[in-house]
Write an enzyme that holds these catalytic residues in place. Structure first.
Site, PDB file in Angstrom:
ATOM      1  N   PHE A 253      38.729  22.229  92.412  1.00  0.00           N
ATOM      2  CA  PHE A 253      38.053  23.463  91.988  1.00  0.00           C
ATOM      3  C   PHE A 253      38.918  24.654  92.371  1.00  0.00           C
ATOM      4  CE2 PHE A 253      35.276  27.119  92.459  1.00  0.00           C
ATOM      5  CZ  PHE A 253      34.590  27.070  91.255  1.00  0.00           C
TER       6      PHE A 253
ATOM      7  N   ASP B 177      45.672  25.832  97.540  1.00  0.00           N
ATOM      8  CA  ASP B 177      44.457  26.634  97.387  1.00  0.00           C
ATOM      9  C   ASP B 177      43.655  26.486  98.674  1.00  0.00           C
ATOM     10  OD1 ASP B 177      41.940  27.632  96.907  1.00  0.00           O
ATOM     11  OD2 ASP B 177      41.744  26.754  94.902  1.00  0.00           O
TER      12      ASP B 177
ATOM     13  N   LYS C  48      37.181  33.674 100.204  1.00  0.00           N
ATOM     14  CA  LYS C  48      35.983  33.283 100.971  1.00  0.00           C
ATOM     15  C   LYS C  48      35.954  33.885 102.391  1.00  0.00           C
ATOM     16  CE  LYS C  48      34.046  29.588  98.282  1.00  0.00           C
ATOM     17  NZ  LYS C  48      34.865  28.819  97.359  1.00  0.00           N
TER      18      LYS C  48
END
Ligand SMILES: *Cc1c(COP(=O)(O)O)cnc(C)c1O
Length: 409
Positions: free
Chosen positions: A136, A221, A250
């Site tokens: 993702f 990532d 995040k």
């Protein structure tokens, strides 16, 4: 003030989300309170975002201080918080250059655009991006296309081309596939949305070696694994494998929207003046908060505390799993923890989350088959214990209901 409830959501919001029945209105540390005043232990942090809990005094101070000073300039001018944050990020990591944006998806969008320009400049046709099933990377068209979950791209065709997906942690298939046409390999050191699946050391070391062989960029990532969540500032440090490009978001803002792409001086030169940009990227408010997050998280004592809490939490979680047979032994890295549902409870991770909410603890899923726990990196021992107690009660209820159904059937 206008009165709003969960029902308002269905009246005025695009239905791309299906939020929980409750609406939290206040948070402090690892506790939240909803409109009715009911309290929740926060084992979710949004989705692994509020790394220092809710309303951490240092972050509130950084935000309000900056709010009284200067909010926005754009990138026509630079600003002090962005420069300080970039300096500290480069000092704390392999990176020498930083690009700021507002989210993880945007950080990856920048990384993938950098990879394409790098490859296309090096040699004609060198623009294949290699990614992995169940990965993702965000929800922009480019990032869902690089992500390895068809449910996120279905209906959005035509998609950007020359993206290949391979099995995660399968070094042989990576070795067999990579070529001079590959411009980048993109890896989450721990697949997050894909089910909390850590990469093996062999896989990351091999990917590094293969990228060097084929002059492809290795992109990590770390949007979910970064900023202390793994027990190191960035998860690549656990593996001793250094990427060429790293994306972070995040936890970076602790709840304030901010993202960044980190890279070396050499690869930063692929994006000269005018080739990429963002109106809000590097916004002073966002960078002031992120600087306070980094100052707080990049501390050996705090990071050691992450590993200690992770161990304690996994022991508690595994004990609940054994007691009720609902989930199997947990996996993950630091405070990014996944508990796979047992065979009898396959597909029902969401039931555990909903039962948890009834009992006053907020957990997440990572797909239908994995319960995900991602609490604050500084969750107090008392809250950790209370959260486990509430999760235990939730699982007891689920198990009892399942028994009742089985015996009445
Ligand atoms: C959440 C996430 C993203 C997307 O971040 P957004 O801020 O939602 O755009 C990208 N990559 C990983 C690994 C993530 O966990």
């Amino acid at each position: 003030m206008l009165k709003v409830t969960r029902a308002t959501f269905d009246e005025v919001m695009v239905p791309n989300y299906n939020p929980a029945a409750v609406i939290p209105v206040r948070g402090a540390g690892s506790r939240l309170w909803d409109q009715q005043g009911k309290e929740y232990i926060d084992f979710a942090c949004g989705i692994a975002v509020t790394a220092l809990g809710h309303c951490h005094p240092k972050l509130v101070a950084a935000l309000t201080e900056q709010a009284h000073r200067l909010w926005h300039l754009s990138n026509v001018m630079t600003n002090e918080p962005a420069l300080r944050l970039a300096k500290k990020l480069t000092e704390a990591t392999f990176a020498e250059r930083v690009f700021f944006c507002n989210s993880g998806g945007e950080a990856n969008e920048a990384a993938f655009k950098l990879a394409r320009r790098y490859g296309n400049t090096l040699r004609e046709g060198k623009n294949e991006i290699v990614a992995f099933y169940n990965a993702f990377h965000g929800r922009t068209l480019f990032t869902v296309s690089v992500g390895g979950q068809e449910k996120y791209t279905k209906g959005f065709e035509p998609l950007p081309g020359n993206i290949t997906h391979l099995p995660f942690n399968d070094l042989e298939s990576l070795e067999a596939h990579l070529s001079e046409k590959t411009c980048a390999v993109v890896i989450e050191p721990v697949q997050g949305e894909g089910g909390i699946i850590p990469a093996t050391r062999e896989f990351l070391e091999g990917a590094r070696r293969l990228c060097d062989r084929h002059q492809a960029l290795l992109i990590f990532d770390e949007v979910q694994t970064g900023m202390g969540r793994s027990g190191k500032l960035y998860a690549y440090e656990h593996y001793g494998v250094v990427p060429d490009v790293l994306t972070t978001a995040k936890g970076l803002g602790g709840g304030f929207p901010v993202g960044a792409m980190l890279t070396t001086k050499k690869y930063a030169e692929v994006l000269p003046f005018g080739t990429h940009g963002s109106t809000y990227g590097g916004n002073p408010l966002a960078c002031a908060v992120a600087e306070a997050v980094l100052d707080t998280v990049n501390d050996p004592a705090l990071l050691a505390g992450v590993s200690a809490r992770a161990q304690r939490l996994r022991e508690g979680l595994d004990a609940i799993g054994r007691r009720y047979g609902i989930f199997e032994p947990s996996r993950g890295l630091g405070l990014l923890i996944g508990a796979p549902m047992s065979a009898a409870w396959k597909g029902k991770a969401k039931d555990v989350v909903n039962a948890g909410l009834r009992h006053g603890v907020w957990c997440l899923v990572a797909g239908p088959d994995v319960l995900r726990i991602a609490p604050s990196l500084i969750i107090p021992e008392a809250d950790l214990a209370e959260g486990l107690k509430r999760l235990d009660a939730a699982c007891a209820e689920l198990a009892a209901n399942a028994m009742g159904k089985a015996s009445s059937a």
